[in-house]
Design a protein around this motif. Structure first.
Motif, PDB file in Angstrom:
ATOM      1  N   LEU A 113       0.823  -1.204   0.000  1.00  0.00           N
ATOM      2  CA  LEU A 113       0.000   0.000   0.000  1.00  0.00           C
ATOM      3  C   LEU A 113       0.863   1.263   0.000  1.00  0.00           C
ATOM      4  O   LEU A 113       0.623   2.216  -0.756  1.00  0.00           O
ATOM      5  N   ALA A 114       1.904   1.229   0.842  1.00  0.00           N
ATOM      6  CA  ALA A 114       2.807   2.380   0.927  1.00  0.00           C
ATOM      7  C   ALA A 114       3.476   2.635  -0.421  1.00  0.00           C
ATOM      8  O   ALA A 114       3.551   3.776  -0.897  1.00  0.00           O
ATOM      9  N   VAL A 115       3.953   1.578  -1.054  1.00  0.00           N
ATOM     10  CA  VAL A 115       4.610   1.725  -2.356  1.00  0.00           C
ATOM     11  C   VAL A 115       3.628   2.304  -3.371  1.00  0.00           C
ATOM     12  O   VAL A 115       3.969   3.209  -4.147  1.00  0.00           O
ATOM     13  N   THR A 116       2.408   1.829  -3.334  1.00  0.00           N
ATOM     14  CA  THR A 116       1.394   2.341  -4.266  1.00  0.00           C
ATOM     15  C   THR A 116       1.179   3.841  -4.070  1.00  0.00           C
ATOM     16  O   THR A 116       1.116   4.608  -5.035  1.00  0.00           O
ATOM     17  N   MET A 117       1.095   4.259  -2.806  1.00  0.00           N
ATOM     18  CA  MET A 117       0.894   5.686  -2.526  1.00  0.00           C
ATOM     19  C   MET A 117       2.068   6.528  -2.998  1.00  0.00           C
ATOM     20  O   MET A 117       1.897   7.618  -3.556  1.00  0.00           O
ATOM     21  N   ILE A 118       3.280   6.019  -2.763  1.00  0.00           N
ATOM     22  CA  ILE A 118       4.483   6.756  -3.178  1.00  0.00           C
ATOM     23  C   ILE A 118       4.515   6.906  -4.697  1.00  0.00           C
ATOM     24  O   ILE A 118       4.780   7.988  -5.234  1.00  0.00           O
ATOM     25  N   VAL A 119       4.213   5.804  -5.382  1.00  0.00           N
ATOM     26  CA  VAL A 119       4.216   5.848  -6.842  1.00  0.00           C
ATOM     27  C   VAL A 119       3.165   6.839  -7.339  1.00  0.00           C
ATOM     28  O   VAL A 119       3.420   7.647  -8.233  1.00  0.00           O
ATOM     29  N   PHE A 120       2.004   6.809  -6.708  1.00  0.00           N
ATOM     30  CA  PHE A 120       0.933   7.737  -7.092  1.00  0.00           C
ATOM     31  C   PHE A 120       1.403   9.191  -6.956  1.00  0.00           C
ATOM     32  O   PHE A 120       1.282  10.001  -7.872  1.00  0.00           O
ATOM     33  N   SER A 121       1.981   9.518  -5.806  1.00  0.00           N
ATOM     34  CA  SER A 121       2.461  10.887  -5.568  1.00  0.00           C
ATOM     35  C   SER A 121       3.562  11.271  -6.546  1.00  0.00           C
ATOM     36  O   SER A 121       3.571  12.381  -7.103  1.00  0.00           O
ATOM     37  N   ALA A 122       4.486  10.345  -6.758  1.00  0.00           N
ATOM     38  CA  ALA A 122       5.627  10.627  -7.630  1.00  0.00           C
ATOM     39  C   ALA A 122       5.170  10.878  -9.061  1.00  0.00           C
ATOM     40  O   ALA A 122       5.611  11.831  -9.718  1.00  0.00           O
ATOM     41  N   VAL A 123       4.260  10.022  -9.536  1.00  0.00           N
ATOM     42  CA  VAL A 123       3.756  10.185 -10.899  1.00  0.00           C
ATOM     43  C   VAL A 123       3.036  11.529 -11.028  1.00  0.00           C
ATOM     44  O   VAL A 123       3.211  12.256 -12.002  1.00  0.00           O
ATOM     45  N   PHE A 124       2.280  11.862  -9.992  1.00  0.00           N
ATOM     46  CA  PHE A 124       1.552  13.127  -9.985  1.00  0.00           C
ATOM     47  C   PHE A 124       2.515  14.307 -10.129  1.00  0.00           C
ATOM     48  O   PHE A 124       2.356  15.177 -10.989  1.00  0.00           O
ATOM     49  N   VAL A 125       3.551  14.304  -9.300  1.00  0.00           N
ATOM     50  CA  VAL A 125       4.523  15.402  -9.334  1.00  0.00           C
ATOM     51  C   VAL A 125       5.253  15.447 -10.684  1.00  0.00           C
ATOM     52  O   VAL A 125       5.460  16.514 -11.262  1.00  0.00           O
ATOM     53  N   LEU A 126       5.615  14.278 -11.189  1.00  0.00           N
ATOM     54  CA  LEU A 126       6.323  14.239 -12.468  1.00  0.00           C
ATOM     55  C   LEU A 126       5.453  14.786 -13.601  1.00  0.00           C
ATOM     56  O   LEU A 126       5.941  15.500 -14.474  1.00  0.00           O
ATOM     57  N   LEU A 127       4.174  14.434 -13.565  1.00  0.00           N
ATOM     58  CA  LEU A 127       3.274  14.940 -14.605  1.00  0.00           C
ATOM     59  C   LEU A 127       3.178  16.458 -14.540  1.00  0.00           C
ATOM     60  O   LEU A 127       3.268  17.137 -15.563  1.00  0.00           O
TER      61      LEU A 127
END
Lengths: 367, 277
Positions: B238-252
């Protein structure tokens, strides 16, 4: 203040008129009863030092500020309740305030877009305007990619395209170097001739004011000191302030006594100076530097004094000399001549001027 | 070895250490999330996606995730409007109370989150108003507005307000002048602030934990509660999923709006010259 009364009333040919306009900030008047006028197509310059109220006056003409007293009229109609746009006053800001995120074309088109004109018409008008101010090849550039002169032309084009009744310029050349100033000044004059638009210009630079204006208004501490043509302002300053501000150097203050020949004699700084007209009481008198003659031999001028050369500066075609008569310093600015070129500091000379060359400064009245 | 080369070496080692310190826990978390064991451990027995699958079967987390996303969007939208307006007011005008507004707008940045959360809880409990959804919304707006104000104020630094005056002079209405002239120039700041606001809201535990209710939880709060009682590798997934979500958001955001430039404080406007009084 009744500075209004000092000047002739606005004639019927006047296009823009300020009538006893006053502006106060927190009870303190920063513009005090200023009356001005300018004819259609003329350039009026409001000249004065920092904080004299000239920018505030311009803002009231522009419609960015409302006068507390008095009125502003354009083409015979009072406009002081109208917004700047409604009254047809277009402003060129000190730093031009171009829109940095728009190309030159979009900057110039802005006013027409606000009028919701059809795109084709806007494009046609913008193209014509850009051609007129020689910016066609820069249409797709951004303001930061332009030189100072080009930026000024964009600002003028953006203002002129809405066909304003008056064009206002707030020290557009300040903070530029002298050479660029002169270049922009002549570009402005060229565009002004081209469009013939009534313009009001604010500056603290005397040379600039004289070079571009039909009429000059000199302001100091919120008061209109003098209003007239550049020649009038320079050759017949009405107040001591104006005389100082336009560069008069030899100003004598003293008691005048009427003399038998219809003139008068001023006693000032230990000198007895003959004046061309009857005067009495305390007066200021200015002797323009280019009228003061300096010679090793006796002068036949109406006023002549013996003195010692203090400094001599050769400025090419002219020679600037200061002479001490007793403790009084008198400055002279004359065309170079073989005699002047041999002058040295400490030389004994005669210094003088014709009686008619003395300018009696009427004074500020109840100052 | 000369001094310069030593310096380069030292800097390289130092940077590596910092990077390991920052990213190490994430790497370990990622590894744990892939374990095939039934307990928290590195994937020694084999790699498996069973905990990701497990995560997707947990109705409660999916609901909480939806709550978090909706809440973050609502809070961000509100903070964007409020924060932008506040930033313009304090940048453009000098008025009584300006300092107070700046202080209040910045306060949540300096007050510990737990304090903020507690204060908001006491406020609502005393007044007895609002359900958890409303309380969370208000709390998250308070939490995110400061970032918005900061970012927009930075974008407005050195902005030449004469541009708006020029637009008005050319016939634009006040709104039109703002939309056509000011807004496009401060947009990177607005986007950066909004991105910050979204991430802050989406990741928040400290404030949210005080104002959530049993029936309405955000994902980080649910995760926190779960970890306290039931520690399985699903937490890591779950933690990894949240981190990936945030990271992708910022990168976009970065990709499309170039937020980096705003954060670096790069001026968007022409140099300003001082006017005469």
């Amino acid at each position: 203040m009744t500075s209004h009364a000092q000047f002739p009333p606005a004639s019927t040919t006047d296009y823009l008129t300020l009538d006893v306009v006053t502006k106060r900030y927190g009870g303190k008047a920063v513009v005090k009863g200023v009356s001005l006028s300018v004819a259609r197509g003329e350039v009026l310059t409001i000249l004065g030092p920092s904080g004299c109220g000239k920018t505030t006056t311009l803002k009231m003409i522009a419609g960015f500020l409302e006068p507390d007293d008095g009125s502003v009229s354009v083409d015979g109609a009072r406009v002081d309740k109208l917004s700047s746009h409604q009254r047809g006053a277009a402003m060129v800001f000190q730093n031009y305030a171009l829109f940095p995120h728009m190309t030159v074309r979009r900057n110039v088109a802005f006013g027409l877009r606000m009028q919701r004109k059809p795109a084709a018409e806007i494009a046609r008008e913008v193209d014509a305007m850009l051609a007129r101010v020689r910016l066609s090849e820069f249409a797709e550039r951004y303001p930061r990619e332009l030189s100072g002169g080009q930026q000024q032309r964009v600002a003028l084009a953006r203002a002129l395209i809405i066909r304003p009744k008056i064009l206002l310029l707030d020290e557009p050349f300040s903070s530029l170097d002298a050479k660029l100033r002169k270049q922009l000044r002549s570009e402005f004059l060229e565009i002004h001739r081209n469009f013939g638009i009534t313009s009001v210009f604010v500056t603290h630079d005397l040379e600039e004011a004289f070079a571009i204006s039909d009429r000059v208004a000199v302001m100091n501490t919120g008061v209109l000191e003098q209003f007239g043509s550049p020649t009038e302002i320079f050759s017949r300053p009405r107040t001591r302030f104006v005389a100082d501000f336009v560069g008069h150097k030899n100003i004598f203050t003293g008691e005048a006594v009427a003399s038998a020949d219809g003139g008068s004699v001023l006693a000032a700084d230990g000198l007895s100076i003959r004046l061309p007209a009857a005067a009495s009481g305390e007066v200021d008198v200015s002797i323009p530097v280019h009228r003061v003659r300096v010679s090793r031999t006796a002068l036949d001028t109406g006023n002549a004094f013996r003195g010692d050369v203090e400094t001599v500066a050769y400025l090419g075609p002219v020679v600037q000399t200061t002479v001490l008569v007793g403790a009084t310093r008198i400055e002279s600015y004359l065309s170079a001549s073989p005699e002047l070129e041999t002058l040295r500091s400490g030389d004994k000379v005669e210094i003088g001027w014709d009686v008619e060359d003395a300018v009696v400064i009427p004074g500020a009245g109840p100052a | 070895m000369n001094a310069l080369r030593f310096e380069k070496w030292a800097l390289g080692i130092w940077t590596s250490l910092i990077s390991i310190f920052m990213l190490g826990p994430l790497a370990i978390m990622f590894a744990i999330s892939l374990t095939s064991n039934g307990y928290i451990s590195l994937p020694t027995e084999g790699v498996s996606l069973r905990w990701y699958a497990d995560m997707l079967r947990q109705r409660v987390f999916l609901d909480a995730a939806m709550n978090s996303i909706v809440l973050a969007l609502q809070a961000t939208l509100t903070a964007t409007v409020l924060g932008t307006l506040a930033a313009i007011a304090v940048t453009r005008y000098r008025f009584p109370g300006r300092g107070l507004i700046l202080l209040l707008a910045g306060a949540p940045l300096f007050v510990p989150l737990v304090m903020t959360g507690l204060a908001i809880l006491i406020f609502f409990s005393t007044l007895g108003i609002g359900g958890p959804a409303i309380r969370l919304y208000v709390a998250h707006v308070c939490l995110t507005v400061p970032y918005m104000v900061r970012m927009v104020a930075i974008a407005l630094a050195g902005f030449d307000w004469n541009q708006e005056l020029a637009a008005r002079n050319l016939g634009a209405s006040p709104l039109r002048a703002f939309v056509e002239v000011t807004l496009p120039q401060i947009m990177p700041g607005v986007i950066a602030g909004a991105a910050f606001a979204f991430i802050i809201s989406f990741d928040d535990v400290g404030v949210s934990i005080f104002v959530t209710g049993a029936a309405y939880k955000t994902l980080p709060v649910e995760l926190y509660a779960f970890a306290a009682f039931d520690l399985t590798p699903m937490i890591a997934a779950l933690a990894v999923t949240m981190i990936v979500f945030s990271a992708v958001f910022v990168l976009l955001i970065e990709r499309f709006f170039g937020v980096q430039r705003v954060l670096a404080g790069e001026a968007q406007t022409a140099p300003r010259r001082d006017g005469d009084g």
